[in-house]
Design a protein around this motif. Structure first.
Motif, PDB file in Angstrom:
ATOM      1  N   PHE A 280       0.835  -1.202   0.000  1.00 37.50           N
ATOM      2  CA  PHE A 280       0.000   0.000   0.000  1.00 37.50           C
ATOM      3  C   PHE A 280       0.856   1.232   0.000  1.00 37.50           C
ATOM      4  CE2 PHE A 280      -2.982  -2.812   2.361  1.00 37.50           C
ATOM      5  CZ  PHE A 280      -3.863  -2.924   1.313  1.00 37.50           C
ATOM      6  N   LEU A 281       0.418   2.237  -0.749  1.00 42.93           N
ATOM      7  CA  LEU A 281       0.994   3.568  -0.612  1.00 42.93           C
ATOM      8  C   LEU A 281       0.019   4.368   0.230  1.00 42.93           C
ATOM      9  CD1 LEU A 281       2.172   4.264  -4.282  1.00 42.93           C
ATOM     10  CD2 LEU A 281       3.381   3.116  -2.426  1.00 42.93           C
ATOM     11  N   LEU A 282       0.509   4.944   1.309  1.00 44.04           N
ATOM     12  CA  LEU A 282      -0.341   5.752   2.178  1.00 44.04           C
ATOM     13  C   LEU A 282       0.146   7.185   2.164  1.00 44.04           C
ATOM     14  CD1 LEU A 282      -0.627   3.550   5.386  1.00 44.04           C
ATOM     15  CD2 LEU A 282      -2.403   3.989   3.691  1.00 44.04           C
ATOM     16  N   GLY A 283      -0.711   8.107   1.883  1.00 48.18           N
ATOM     17  CA  GLY A 283      -0.321   9.515   1.913  1.00 48.18           C
ATOM     18  C   GLY A 283      -1.451  10.289   2.555  1.00 48.18           C
ATOM     19  N   SER A 284      -1.421  11.498   2.381  1.00 46.88           N
ATOM     20  CA  SER A 284      -0.284  12.284   1.962  1.00 46.88           C
ATOM     21  C   SER A 284      -0.336  13.610   2.697  1.00 46.88           C
ATOM     22  CB  SER A 284      -0.288  12.469   0.432  1.00 46.88           C
ATOM     23  OG  SER A 284      -1.195  13.418   0.036  1.00 46.88           O
ATOM     24  N   SER A 285       0.609  14.467   2.391  1.00 48.41           N
ATOM     25  CA  SER A 285       0.674  15.779   3.049  1.00 48.41           C
ATOM     26  C   SER A 285       0.879  16.835   1.976  1.00 48.41           C
ATOM     27  CB  SER A 285       1.851  15.786   4.026  1.00 48.41           C
ATOM     28  OG  SER A 285       3.046  15.507   3.324  1.00 48.41           O
TER      29      SER A 285
END
Ligand SMILES: Cc1cc2nc3c(=O)[nH]c(=O)nc-3n(C[C@H](O)[C@H](O)[C@H](O)COP(=O)(O)OP(=O)(O)OC[C@H]3O[C@@H](n4cnc5c(N)ncnc54)[C@H](O)[C@@H]3O)c2cc1C
Length: 391
Positions: A280-285
């Protein structure tokens, strides 16, 4: 040393430069691309790979996104190197009734404009529960866009460059541009002790586009907007779709939203992307922090916290990597695709958080611009829409 005359010289080997190179070379032009580092070394490898309509405003923004979605689907069949394209759709999660009302209005607006496609749908709390047992109980509902897709941004960049190589195309890596002059009708581009000659030049240098344009005294109002991503270990837990919290729209467009002070300070809003390999890619800011790409562990903690708020089971998932990239931000959230005050010198940059999704349409439109065969009215993307431009 001076090189042969190119029809088009592209500066920047990110996804935007690669796409321009492919579409332009395909038209039979002699194309040269200069990249300061290596292909996809910039923002195009420090991002997610979503190709979204759900987060676009109605009107030109949506028109451009839908056109690019169609082109990317075509590319998935046309390019010989696979780039992990899938079209699973995407969801916005609404945390309370207020967000849900805004979300439902968003669906109504989109369907009023493009209703014939039926891409947008309202989701009740029950719909969410039926979709996944991992969503938090506190959610009020959500919205869905069925046309949204996902891909691997590095692989798309390499695949476009590879395909451009079947035409009259040369790429020079480790070749930073250090000067541009125009003599008569020819551009002389200095890079790595060489002078490259070209009839037309396209500046696709992402967050460095202002620095490149400054060689011709042209101002480009792009600023780096930093964003962090966490990468999880492989797991099948959370499904295969792109999932975001509705507050992402507020942070993207710089609007007020109800969230903890620290979440607002760093523009943290949950974005969850399942990759092809089920990491998983988890973002963001989102923050303006100059050209600094160091990972801020405070922001990483806030993103992890946010993920657990929306997916409580996420507390048991391991994070194996994190990185930060710089979105090329413009004041009105639309990219620049435009000729400048110097005839033959173009800018294709400023795609902020949408450059992967908009890469294909950018390549197509720039290839039409340099061959004087544009089919669409691109005045919303003209550089002269900004007051501070000059040259
Ligand atoms: C955290 C994060 C998440 C994101 N998620 C998404 C997403 O899900 N979907 C989406 O569509 N977009 C997303 N984006 C945005 C997307 O990554 C960018 O819009 C896109 O990568 C910009 O591509 P580019 O080619 O313009 O810039 P870049 O990839 O930065 O390429 C520019 C290139 O120019 C080169 N260069 C600079 N100066 C010179 C010079 N003087 N001479 C020669 N070369 C030079 C650089 O080395 C660089 O390789 C995200 C961005 C971030 C930061």
């Amino acid at each position: 040393m001076t090189t042969d005359l190119s029809d088009v010289l592209v500066i920047g080997g990110g996804v935007i430069g690669a796409s321009i190179a492919y579409y332009t070379a395909r038209k039979g032009m002699k194309v040269t691309l200069l990249e300061a580092a290596t292909a996809a070394a910039g923002t195009s490898s420090k991002c997610d790979g979503n190709v979204l309509l759900i987060d676009k405003e109605t009107g030109f923004d949506s028109y451009m996104a839908m056109k690019s979605q169609g082109l990317i689907q075509d590319l998935s069949e046309e390019l010989e190197m696979d780039f992990e394209y899938r079209r699973p759709g995407s969801i916005f999660l609404c945390a309370n009734e207020d967000e849900l009302a805004q979300g439902y209005r968003w669906v109504d607006q989109h369907n009023a404009e493009n209703g014939e496609h039926e891409f947008f749908r309202k989701l009740s709390k029950e719909d969410l529960n039926n979709d996944s047992k991992y969503f938090s109980d506190h959610l009020a509902g959500g919205i869905e866009c069925t046309n949204d897709s996902t891909l691997n941004p590095y692989m798309l960049t390499f695949s476009l460059l590879n395909q451009a190589g079947h035409h009259d195309f040369d790429i020079y890596e480790h070749t930073p541009v250090t000067g541009i002059k125009k003599a008569d009708d020819t551009f002389l581009v200095s890079a790595h002790e060489k002078v490259f000659k070209a009839k037309q030049v396209i500046n696709a240098a992402g967050v460095c586009a202002p620095e490149v344009a400054a060689y011709l005294d042209i101002k480009v109002p792009i600023r780096p907007r930093k964003g962090h991503i966490l990468v999880s270990s492989r797991t099948d837990l959370m499904g295969t779709r792109k999932i975001q919290e509705f507050g992402y729209l507020m942070t993207k467009f710089g609007k007020e939203r109800k969230a903890h002070e620290e979440m607002n300070r760093y523009g943290v809003a949950l974005v969850h992307e399942a990759t092809h390999s089920q990491n998983f890619l988890l973002g963001s800011s989102r923050e303006f922090a100059g050209f600094d790409t160091t990972v801020n562990h405070k922001v990483i903690r806030l993103i992890a916290q946010r993920a657990i708020e929306y997916f409580p089971a996420m507390k048991d998932v391991n994070i194996i990597h994190s990185y930060a990239g710089l979105r090329p931000w413009t004041p009105d959230h639309l990219p620049i695709m435009s000729e400048t005050s110097v005839p033959g010198f173009f800018v294709a940059a400023g795609h902020e958080g949408d450059g992967i999704g908009l890469s294909a349409v950018t390549g197509l439109w720039m290839s039409q611009m340099v061959t004087d065969s544009l089919e669409d009215d691109l005045s919303p993307l003209d550089i002269n829409r900004f007051q501070e431009v000059g040259g």
